[in-house]
Enzyme design. Sequence first.
Site, PDB file in Angstrom:
ATOM      1  N   GLU A 147       0.001  -1.220   5.748  1.00 63.86           N
ATOM      2  CA  GLU A 147       1.075  -0.792   6.641  1.00 63.86           C
ATOM      3  C   GLU A 147       0.990   0.703   6.918  1.00 63.86           C
ATOM      4  OE1 GLU A 147       4.988   0.881   7.786  1.00 63.86           O
ATOM      5  OE2 GLU A 147       3.789   1.319   5.997  1.00 63.86           O
ATOM      6  N   GLU A 148       0.542   1.463   5.904  1.00 62.03           N
ATOM      7  CA  GLU A 148       0.523   2.919   6.045  1.00 62.03           C
ATOM      8  C   GLU A 148      -0.587   3.419   6.977  1.00 62.03           C
ATOM      9  OE1 GLU A 148       2.784   4.748   5.178  1.00 62.03           O
ATOM     10  OE2 GLU A 148       3.746   4.086   3.339  1.00 62.03           O
ATOM     11  N   ASP A 187       0.828  -1.210   0.000  1.00 61.01           N
ATOM     12  CA  ASP A 187       0.000   0.000   0.000  1.00 61.01           C
ATOM     13  C   ASP A 187       0.860   1.257   0.000  1.00 61.01           C
ATOM     14  OD1 ASP A 187       0.679  -0.796   2.690  1.00 61.01           O
ATOM     15  OD2 ASP A 187      -0.697   0.735   3.431  1.00 61.01           O
ATOM     16  N   HIS A 215       6.095   9.898   0.948  1.00 57.79           N
ATOM     17  CA  HIS A 215       4.851  10.606   1.253  1.00 57.79           C
ATOM     18  C   HIS A 215       4.787  11.999   0.626  1.00 57.79           C
ATOM     19  CE1 HIS A 215       4.100   8.012   5.137  1.00 57.79           C
ATOM     20  NE2 HIS A 215       4.526   7.289   4.104  1.00 57.79           N
TER      21      HIS A 215
END
Length: 386
Positions: free
Chosen positions: A138-139, A76, A359
């Site tokens: 995971e994010e 992800d 990000h």
Amino acid sequence: MSAKNYTPADMLGELIRFDTTSRESNLDLINFVADYLNGHGVESQLFYDEDENKANLVASVGPDTLNGVVLSGHSDVVPVDGQDWSSNPFEMVERDGRLYGRGSCDMKGYLATALALVPDFQKSDIKLPIHIVLTYDEETTCGGADRLMPELTALGFNPRAVIIGEPTMMQLVNAHKGTCTLETTVTGLSAHTSMPHLGVNAIAVASELIQELGRLQEKLREHPSPLRGLDPPHSTITVGLINGGTQFNIVPGECVIGWDIRSVPGDDPDEFVRHLNKAAEALIPKMRETAPAANIQTEYLHRGKAFVPVDDSPAEELVKAVTGINDTLAVGFGTEAVNYQDAGMSVVVYGPGSIEQAHKPDEFISVDQMNQCADFMRDLVTYLER
């Protein structure tokens, strides 16, 4: 599906094409990877979430045993909403030795390298298997890894080492801060602002709590961790969200504070929460003189433990033996290393790219970092052939 070979960069381009933002399904990417591996005669096991909208993938190359080495990464990515990209974030673009696209460094670059080298793994004479693991979410919550660990334990999975390829610039990481997100809700009492004494201003109370968190942060600066690489070297508390009030002429009856704790190994975030609760308990009696139902409550939205160093770690020893690295670092960002560690597996974090690019708009990974990662995996194969 017939076998198809990719370079690591070409495979990265394929993975970036899939929008695997955590709020979306990752099944298109997972199915692509499973088909690719099947074309090379490698079977994949899929472990779905409750809604069967997402899946973890586990595939193994080499001897049919449950030991070996795990190359693990999350599928992800974070959203691109509101970010100003110079190109389509879901189409890889190469410029000046950099590969741009959402997830390029965090962490599809690592996964692409492992997948592209599967034919090399197969041609080798490795004495221990290489397991490729892709997870989801995971994010956000690490929910994919949470769900996968019991499944692996039930299968008898017992790897010698787990290598999570988060972006560390190919430096060996054996510890990281814990990550907690919390929400503190102040319940006051609404009133007309011409008669504010008839209400309890929840924003004003929240501001006192925020100041207390600031004072606690200053105390934490006085206790740096000895672990090398942490920046800053102490635990941190950050207020990231405030939501309160409905209109300028109404005393706000509720205010919600969203805050974040990044705790160094050895610090207990519960202590920080208890500190805030003590400050809240001192404020509540005054609030209840006007509003008997007034209250202050704090709850964890997500809690990720710190990844702690382990003496004589087999995973550390393996990476050091393959690479010649002697030093280890700690980092401030969270990973799934804690999930593996809690499941009794030896784990390190070691991968290409810089967390400084993660990000952000125009996220990229350098071709040089991808090449270094590929060289490491080839050296790992050589080591496992002994």
